[in-house]
Design an enzyme around this catalytic site. Sequence first.
Site, mmCIF file in Angstrom:
data_model
loop_
_atom_site.group_PDB
_atom_site.id
_atom_site.type_symbol
_atom_site.label_atom_id
_atom_site.label_comp_id
_atom_site.label_asym_id
_atom_site.label_seq_id
_atom_site.Cartn_x
_atom_site.Cartn_y
_atom_site.Cartn_z
ATOM 1 C CG HIS A 70 12.383 45.696 30.464
ATOM 2 N ND1 HIS A 70 11.297 46.215 29.784
ATOM 3 C CD2 HIS A 70 13.284 46.709 30.548
ATOM 4 C CE1 HIS A 70 11.534 47.479 29.482
ATOM 5 N NE2 HIS A 70 12.742 47.797 29.918
ATOM 6 C CD GLU A 129 8.203 41.779 31.482
ATOM 7 O OE1 GLU A 129 7.118 42.371 31.330
ATOM 8 O OE2 GLU A 129 9.254 42.361 31.807
ATOM 9 C CB CYS A 158 7.531 47.604 27.786
ATOM 10 S SG CYS A 158 8.954 46.553 27.360
ATOM 11 C CB CYS A 188 8.445 42.597 27.580
ATOM 12 S SG CYS A 188 9.987 43.108 28.385
#
Length: 389
Positions: free
Chosen positions: A266, A268, A296, A299
């Site tokens: 992801h 992040e 999410c 994260c």
Amino acid sequence: MDNMKASKSESIIIAIAGGPYAGKKRLCNELLTRLEALSPSTKAHILHLSSFMYPEQTDRYSLNSYDIKAYKETLVAIQGGKERIPLPDGKELCFSPDRDRVVFTEGYYLLLPELLPSYTSKLFVYADGDTRLERSVIRRVCGDHEILAEVLDDFVQNAKPAYEMAIHPTRENADIILPQRANIQSALLFVSQHLQDLLEELNQPKLTSSVQYDPLHEKYMKLAHEMAETSLANREVPVGCVFVYKGEVIGKGYNQTNCSLSGIRHAEIIAIEQILEKYPSSVFSETTLYVTVEPCLMCAAALKQLHIEAVYFGCGNDRFGGCGSVFSINKDPSIDPKYSVYPGLFRPEAVMLMRRFYVQENAKAPVPQAKKQRILKHNIEQMDLTRYV
């Protein structure tokens, strides 16, 4: 506070692709006529890919003869609401600021992957080789009085190979494939109804919800959106982020799950890895994250363990959100300190980025789904801030 306002003029861009002498221009003109009957107050334009042909090029069948980058920039300008848009051939598109804009764009190479997110709908006009050859002869020999042998040679040596090798393969990216000859009137009725549905959607009252923050926060979120645009261009879920420490961007990332075939890559996580290569983990306690979509669960938990100071995000994550949409990991009273979240910064832009991705087919999805009939919607519902604050 939520700032509720009526939307400005919206854009409908309908791509009409196909091979040489397939009938694209005729279709554009017929749709233009039908649009005038459906919505007399709507002004439509026809945009030809030939306007973007390099001046020194003479082979109109070759992809390399066209400035695809300039064409894409023109589509972005149309979507962005620009009123006057100059074209490379000296012509100009002119729009009224208070009227919705409809653009029919036609050409051979409109359905390249990098152009697909810019369109509201994508059509491919099919005509077999014999039909295209017949039309070529009628137009060029009977109409323009060219030499028959030269027209036949041009078709066999240039037009036919270009269609088979480069134009026809893009047909799979179309929402609608229009058949030739007898069935064209039925297809026109179908497309006209689809166009009417789009106009009705645009004319419905629309509300967008975008929270107003300090311009400094907007500056950093714009950088996050640049990362998300890069993600979309790479056919990844368009999420982008930047981490800011004492006024300096120390890390940035965009989603890379498809290219890496890893569900944890992801935006992040990628940015966090960059930061930890140069800084101690203690910097996160004085660092703010700007991300286009709510983090999410994974994260959100990682940010909590790193003691992030604050998170600004655009739109919520209704399926996997970890900062209020599904769970509120940021508020969890565990051994790690809580962190504040500030939702809604450039939310409409974040929502539209996600929609532009999900109207496409994602070949890297666990179970790829056909999305030929999916239409890019523009209505954005109000955001419920009580879920996050």
